[in-house]
Structure formats: C-alpha cells, structure tokens
Write a protein that holds these residues in place. Structure first.
Motif, PDB file in Angstrom:
ATOM      1  N   GLU A  28       0.825  -1.208   0.000  1.00  0.00           N
ATOM      2  CA  GLU A  28       0.000   0.000   0.000  1.00  0.00           C
ATOM      3  C   GLU A  28       0.860   1.259   0.000  1.00  0.00           C
ATOM      4  O   GLU A  28       0.542   2.249  -0.670  1.00  0.00           O
ATOM      5  N   THR A  29       1.961   1.228   0.746  1.00  0.00           N
ATOM      6  CA  THR A  29       2.852   2.393   0.790  1.00  0.00           C
ATOM      7  C   THR A  29       3.462   2.663  -0.582  1.00  0.00           C
ATOM      8  O   THR A  29       3.535   3.814  -1.036  1.00  0.00           O
ATOM      9  N   LEU A  30       3.891   1.609  -1.255  1.00  0.00           N
ATOM     10  CA  LEU A  30       4.498   1.764  -2.583  1.00  0.00           C
ATOM     11  C   LEU A  30       3.466   2.217  -3.610  1.00  0.00           C
ATOM     12  O   LEU A  30       3.739   3.092  -4.441  1.00  0.00           O
ATOM     13  N   GLN A  68       8.722   1.872 -16.581  1.00  0.00           N
ATOM     14  CA  GLN A  68       8.360   0.477 -16.786  1.00  0.00           C
ATOM     15  C   GLN A  68       7.202   0.314 -17.764  1.00  0.00           C
ATOM     16  O   GLN A  68       7.175  -0.634 -18.543  1.00  0.00           O
ATOM     17  N   GLU A  69       6.248   1.226 -17.764  1.00  0.00           N
ATOM     18  CA  GLU A  69       5.080   1.077 -18.624  1.00  0.00           C
ATOM     19  C   GLU A  69       5.318   1.594 -20.037  1.00  0.00           C
ATOM     20  O   GLU A  69       4.633   1.191 -20.972  1.00  0.00           O
ATOM     21  N   LEU A  70       6.289   2.505 -20.199  1.00  0.00           N
ATOM     22  CA  LEU A  70       6.509   3.119 -21.509  1.00  0.00           C
ATOM     23  C   LEU A  70       7.851   2.764 -22.127  1.00  0.00           C
ATOM     24  O   LEU A  70       8.042   2.907 -23.333  1.00  0.00           O
ATOM     25  N   GLY A  71       8.794   2.335 -21.293  1.00  0.00           N
ATOM     26  CA  GLY A  71      10.126   2.057 -21.807  1.00  0.00           C
ATOM     27  C   GLY A  71      10.893   3.297 -22.192  1.00  0.00           C
ATOM     28  O   GLY A  71      11.833   3.246 -22.994  1.00  0.00           O
ATOM     29  N   VAL A 101       4.244   4.060  -7.455  1.00  0.00           N
ATOM     30  CA  VAL A 101       5.272   3.188  -7.995  1.00  0.00           C
ATOM     31  C   VAL A 101       4.706   2.291  -9.094  1.00  0.00           C
ATOM     32  O   VAL A 101       5.402   1.918 -10.032  1.00  0.00           O
ATOM     33  N   GLY A 102       3.432   1.933  -8.994  1.00  0.00           N
ATOM     34  CA  GLY A 102       2.816   1.072  -9.985  1.00  0.00           C
ATOM     35  C   GLY A 102       2.777  -0.377  -9.533  1.00  0.00           C
ATOM     36  O   GLY A 102       3.593  -0.815  -8.721  1.00  0.00           O
ATOM     37  N   ILE A 103       1.824  -1.142 -10.072  1.00  0.00           N
ATOM     38  CA  ILE A 103       1.606  -2.522  -9.616  1.00  0.00           C
ATOM     39  C   ILE A 103       2.797  -3.413  -9.948  1.00  0.00           C
ATOM     40  O   ILE A 103       3.280  -4.181  -9.114  1.00  0.00           O
ATOM     41  N   ALA A 104       3.294  -3.340 -11.185  1.00  0.00           N
ATOM     42  CA  ALA A 104       4.379  -4.230 -11.606  1.00  0.00           C
ATOM     43  C   ALA A 104       5.627  -4.016 -10.759  1.00  0.00           C
ATOM     44  O   ALA A 104       6.231  -4.975 -10.259  1.00  0.00           O
ATOM     45  N   ALA A 105       6.027  -2.754 -10.574  1.00  0.00           N
ATOM     46  CA  ALA A 105       7.234  -2.469  -9.798  1.00  0.00           C
ATOM     47  C   ALA A 105       7.026  -2.809  -8.320  1.00  0.00           C
ATOM     48  O   ALA A 105       7.944  -3.299  -7.663  1.00  0.00           O
ATOM     49  N   THR A 106       5.820  -2.546  -7.805  1.00  0.00           N
ATOM     50  CA  THR A 106       5.530  -2.881  -6.405  1.00  0.00           C
ATOM     51  C   THR A 106       5.660  -4.385  -6.174  1.00  0.00           C
ATOM     52  O   THR A 106       6.268  -4.828  -5.191  1.00  0.00           O
ATOM     53  N   THR A 107       5.107  -5.168  -7.082  1.00  0.00           N
ATOM     54  CA  THR A 107       5.208  -6.629  -6.963  1.00  0.00           C
ATOM     55  C   THR A 107       6.665  -7.077  -6.973  1.00  0.00           C
ATOM     56  O   THR A 107       7.081  -7.933  -6.175  1.00  0.00           O
ATOM     57  N   GLN A 108       7.456  -6.477  -7.859  1.00  0.00           N
ATOM     58  CA  GLN A 108       8.876  -6.840  -7.953  1.00  0.00           C
ATOM     59  C   GLN A 108       9.616  -6.515  -6.661  1.00  0.00           C
ATOM     60  O   GLN A 108      10.392  -7.326  -6.152  1.00  0.00           O
TER      61      GLN A 108
END
Length: 395
Positions: free
Chosen positions: A130-132, A360-363, A137-144
């Motif tokens: 939740e903090t991230l 991460q989403e756009l490269g 930060v976004g879902i993908a980066a948070t998961t990582q």
C-alpha cells in the motif's frame, strides 16, 4: 499668393521625406517576406547580394574591388550587463537530495517502519504494498520490490537501521532502471546543432523547463538558441525570452497566434547559421485527447528536420498527475517519438514513484526531474541519488 502656396507645398514634401528617412534609419528589426505571414521576426542584417560576374552578353559589367580588410577592436561587454553563471549539472541531484528527502520522506519512513519490525506478517507486507502504490510506484514495480524483499525477510529481521536503509535503497535503485541511457541529445553532430523539442500538455511546466534547461546547458559550457514556438499562450514568448536573457541566450520568437512550425524552423536555422551547440524549442501545450493538435506537433517536427535532425524529444509530465501522466505519454509518443521524460513538481509531494511507473510502462527513460521552483532546481536524473532521497535518513 501662388508663390506662397508653392513654398508651403515644397515645405510639406521636404518634411514627409525627412520623417521617412528618420523612420527607415531607426528600424533595426527585419521581417523576412517568406516569414511575414507566420510572424517570425529576425534581428540579423539582410544578406549582401553577390557581386556581378561579367558574361559574354554583358562584357562591360563592373566587378567591384574586394572590400578592404578592417580590423575591429575586441568586443566589450555592455556596461552594467551581467549574466547569471549557472552551476554545472554534474552532481546537481546529489546537492538537491536533501530537498527531495524532506518532501518525499513519507515513502521511506513508512517502508523503514514496517521492515524494521521483528517478524513480518501478511498484514505487514500488505502495508508495504500500500505504501508503494500510494507513492505511484505502480503494480508491476511494487510486486517486484515486495517479492525481492520477501526473499530477504530473514536478513530484514536482524538488520540494523543503516543496513535496512541500504537494502531498501538498493531495491528501489534496481527498479529505477540504472542501466537506461539517460544521455541528452544536445551535442553538435555532423556540423549541425543538437535540436531538442520540448512537448507536453498545458500546465505541465514546459516553458519553465525550457528556461531551466537552457541554464543547465550554459552551465555545462554549451552555446544555446531558444525557439519560442508556443505562439498561442499569452506571454509565453516573453517568459522564455526572460529566461534566455538571464544567461545570455538568444530567443527566436514570432507574433502571438502565428505558425509554431515557422518559429521552430527559424530558430533551428538561426542555430545552424550561428553554429551553436544546441537549439531548444518550446512547443505549444496541447490536449493529448485532441488528434488535430497532436498532428500539428508532428508537423512542427517535420518542418524543423528540413534544417537539422531532431536529436531529442523531451516530454514534460506533471509528477502529481499519476496514471493520467502515463496516458499522456503514450499519446505523445505516437505523435513524435518521445526519447526522454522530464518530471516536474516532484517537490512537496509523496508521488516520487511515478518515475518507476513511467519507465516500466513506456520504456522511456526519465532524464530530468524538477525539484523546486528555483532557477537551478532542474537536475539530471540519477537513480541511486533519487532512491536515497526517497528513502531519506542520510545525506
């Protein structure tokens, strides 16, 4: 009586002729006929016509002698005129890191508080997520990040505060793309200046960013020409010209409401002729939902490239817009192939994670970030220094 009328007529003609000569002598700004409709004004003299060359049809054509060589004294600065001397860009983000830490520390403080607990439960890991996410930060980066921290949960349980901070900095740096190429295309190439187009929606801070970028380039020892192609916003050209005057940079501008492509073309042509290092063009703000405006932006790029290739397209995003900023970036990329992102308004907000999300989403790499309203608060993006600022705790 007739003689009096004749004398008055001669006097009137003489006065009109004198006034015309005085006006013509005082006019120093020339408007090219080709650019008159677009409203582009130049402050350079009309080019000298080539000397006539004798031909068989005109054997008596007069060829003037070569002009004598005149040695001019060295130029002297205008009395009282002092330009700002911006600091070089190297290490600027490190110098501004304390400001970033003060404004962003809620992210680092929240993460460190949770990770320092003796035994992390599922509720704790959800709090980390939740903090991230709250920091954009976004879902993908948070998961990582969470997965990597989970694998080191045993280390977290025994780590000191300093070790924990370093671990978190390492994980954030890893998702910030430390290997991305963040070089700005501002150098001369094949005898022509680097050309930078600055694009974005209304209110993102494009004109201010262009002015600050000029300071960054001048501080790094480059010669610069600015193009005020935002001809639709009142006072945009005045604002940009003021930025340029502070550091001794020429601004090419046109009439309000004129053709932006014509102004951009003239700015690049001026930069080519003056052999400067970089031309930076400020474009008009446009709604990413208006296809006509986006097509016009593509036209500006095509027209500019008739003079010199565009070496950098910087998209200015407001860091507080979150997901909407990512949507904007996608549309602009389709129109002009964005090569780098400038994130503004990162001061006073806990949304620093938008850097990760955009990349991460756009490269597309984030190349510059704005950390305040000061003239020198635009800094080249450095992942490690940024992560340390986000986490806070040490300078």
């Amino acid at each position: 009586m007739e003689f009096v009328l004749i004398a008055i007529g001669i006097l009137v003609i003489a006065l009109i002729t004198g006034v015309s000569l005085l006006v013509g002598r005082g006019r120093r700004t020339m408007r090219l006929e080709d650019d008159a409709a677009a409203g582009t004004t130049l402050t350079r003299p009309r080019p000298t016509p080539p000397a006539p060359v004798p031909t068989p049809d005109q054997p008596d054509a007069v060829v003037p002698d070569a002009p004598p060589t005149v040695e001019l004294p060295p130029a002297q600065p205008e009395p009282g005129l002092v330009f700002d001397t911006p600091p070089p860009s190297a290490g600027r983000l490190v110098r501004l890191r304390s400001r970033l830490a003060r404004s962003q520390s809620s992210l680092g403080r929240g993460l460190l508080t949770v990770l320092a607990r003796e035994k992390l439960t599922e509720d704790d890991w959800e709090e980390v997520e939740e903090t991230l996410l709250a920091a954009d930060v976004g879902i993908a980066a948070t998961t990582q990040i969470v997965e990597r921290l989970r694998t080191q949960s045993m280390v977290l349980a025994t780590a000191s505060g300093t070790q924990l901070r370093e671990l978190l900095v390492d994980e954030l740096t890893a998702v910030l793309g430390p290997d991305l190429d963040r070089t700005l295309g501002t150098d001369r190439h094949e005898g022509r200046p680097g050309v930078v187009l600055v694009v974005g929606v209304n209110g993102a801070g494009k004109t201010t960013t262009v002015g600050k970028l000029a300071r960054v380039l001048v501080g790094d020892g480059k010669s610069v020409v600015l193009g005020a192609a935002d001809t639709f916003r009142a006072a945009a050209a005045d604002q940009l010209e003021t930025w340029g005057e502070r550091v001794g940079v020429l601004t090419v501008r046109g009439r309000e409401g004129g053709d932006p492509a014509a102004v951009a073309f003239e700015a690049v042509r001026t930069g080519v002729e003056a052999e400067v290092d970089t031309v930076v063009v400020d474009t008009a703000g446009r709604l990413h939902t208006k296809s006509g405006l986006m097509d016009e932006l593509g036209k500006v790029k095509r027209v500019v490239e008739k003079q010199s290739p565009v070496t950098e397209v910087l998209l200015v995003l407001d860091a507080t817009t979150g997901q909407n900023g990512v949507v904007q970036a996608r549309v602009f990329t389709e129109a002009v192939t964005v090569t780098g992102v400038v994130l503004t308004k990162l001061d006073g907000t806990a949304k620093g994670g938008i850097v990760v999300r955009v990349q991460q989403e756009l490269g597309i790499p984030v190349k510059l970030i704005g950390l305040g309203e000061g003239a020198d608060d635009l800094a080249p993006f450095e992942p490690r220094a940024f992560a340390e600022g986000l986490v806070g705790g040490e300078d």
